[in-house]
Enzyme design. Structure first.
Site, mmCIF file in Angstrom:
data_model
loop_
_atom_site.group_PDB
_atom_site.id
_atom_site.type_symbol
_atom_site.label_atom_id
_atom_site.label_comp_id
_atom_site.label_asym_id
_atom_site.label_seq_id
_atom_site.Cartn_x
_atom_site.Cartn_y
_atom_site.Cartn_z
ATOM 1 C CE1 TYR A 46 4.327 -6.264 4.027
ATOM 2 C CE2 TYR A 46 3.889 -8.594 3.867
ATOM 3 C CZ TYR A 46 3.876 -7.279 3.429
ATOM 4 O OH TYR A 46 3.009 -7.065 2.354
ATOM 5 C CG ASP A 66 -2.148 -1.043 1.233
ATOM 6 O OD1 ASP A 66 -2.522 -0.782 0.068
ATOM 7 O OD2 ASP A 66 -2.341 -1.870 1.833
#
Lengths: 256, 256
Positions: free
Chosen positions: B110, B52
């Site tokens: 992540y 994003d």
């Protein structure tokens, strides 16, 4: 209408420079968007200098008129919430009504940072240009001395339709060697477009042994508009500070 | 047509996310522009995951078909010259013709980075979110344990028109406390949109004492699509690595 003085810092990487341009992400554009939301009306921001695309700032100065008085601390907090991560307003203060960020500036300090190796990750060394290391340090340092003083800097800018005044004073050029690169700090009353990057580009050409230091002395003594000088990459340049002669601030500064 | 596998790193700050969008600066758009210039024809880049806006990557993986074979080292050098400073291709390799960056991915790592104080300059801590420090560390760590395992992660994403498969495996959630902040590393077979940032947001709510650790256990055991969970800021999130089951590479990797 109250006038505010702002000290602005930005990472130039993601900006198409200071100046507002339709459809481009610019520092002035982002500041005017955030301040316009705070003011509830369009506002115009005037900066001390129009940094080029990719150039950074730690201490750019700007002024803006807002339709109503806002305490500087509140303005600072509102801007912190509205501005993107790579753009910060570090100080806000009420200025005299006649303060002008560009016209009142009497000095600017720029630092050019260079390193010899490209960093592997994109968030490392974003304010450092990657250049070939100069071998001829003594020649480079001698050339730097030629760049100090009051002279016609037309050799170091690009032809600008009819703008006549190209005489500038460079107060100091300080070269500091680091283990992995170098840092060149320049201070002057003002700089023409590309002047700092072309001064650095010329110093590197001397440092690489392509030109003697006297070449720079000659470019200073006998201005050659359009002289073939490499412009050092924008990535390495940061506007560190803007100097003003008199205290332009009437209310006390608020810090972020 | 040869297929290439690229390992891509970017600072998300200046990008409107991975996915190409008209008139916006995106990672896919910049990659396709540079690769299109190298190929002399439009190309399409497929990424392992669509990060994003504002999210960073140290090890995003992508594939692209080029009309003619180029040695990976030459491709890497051409990309280094054409790409902007905040986007780097770290490796390029010839891939099997059926390699697919997204479909073949079997794992992703992540890291979410947070600090307690806002840095004063915009180039400091660009990959770190600024959040209020959690006081209830024991509760936060207990809650992190509830997030490991195979479960329906619908509580941690946003409703996505008709997409049914929301079961995912979170292999590990590691919380590391630092003097000035914290670092949360998660690894899983794949993550839904906003899943990592909502997992982090939920952990913070527990750490702030607003919710007990059992609240998270309940969100995992009984999925609640649209659950009220704060999404942690994009700024703190980095896609560190994408894992593949079999060697997708036929030619040897070239490093930048």
């Amino acid at each position: 209408v109250p006038r505010y003085r702002l000290v602005v810092a930005y990472l130039g990487t993601g900006f198409a420079g200071w100046q507002r341009q339709p459809g481009r992400r610019t520092v002035q554009g982002e500041l005017e968007r955030a301040l316009g939301r705070i003011a509830g009306a369009p506002v115009r921001v005037v900066g001390a200098g129009r940094t080029d695309a990719g150039v950074h700032a730690a201490g750019q100065v700007a002024h803006v008129d807002l339709p109503a008085a806002i305490p500087p601390g509140g303005l600072l907090r509102a801007l912190a919430a509205l501005l993107p991560d790579d753009l910060r307003v570090r100080r806000a203060a009420v200025a005299r009504p006649d303060f002008h960020a560009r016209c009142d500036a009497v000095g600017k300090v720029y630092v050019y940072r260079m390193r010899w190796r490209r960093p592997g990750l994109p968030w490392v060394g974003l304010r450092w240009a990657v250049v070939r290391p100069p071998a001829a340090w003594d020649a480079l340092l001698a050339a730097a001395g030629h760049l100090e003083g009051r002279f016609d800097a037309a050799s170091f800018t690009v032809p600008d339709h009819g703008r006549a005044a190209t005489v500038r004073t460079v107060r100091r050029v300080e070269v500091r060697r680091l283990p992995w690169g170098a840092r060149i700090e320049v201070e002057g009353d003002g700089f023409l477009r590309y002047q700092v990057r072309r001064m650095v580009g010329a110093l590197l050409e001397v440092g690489w042994g392509r030109r003697p230091p006297e070449w720079l002395a000659d470019l200073v003594a006998h201005p050659q508009p359009g002289a073939r000088i490499a412009t050092a990459p924008a990535r390495g340049l940061t506007l560190e500070a803007v100097r003003y002669a008199r205290a332009a601030v009437v209310d006390s500064d608020a810090q972020g």
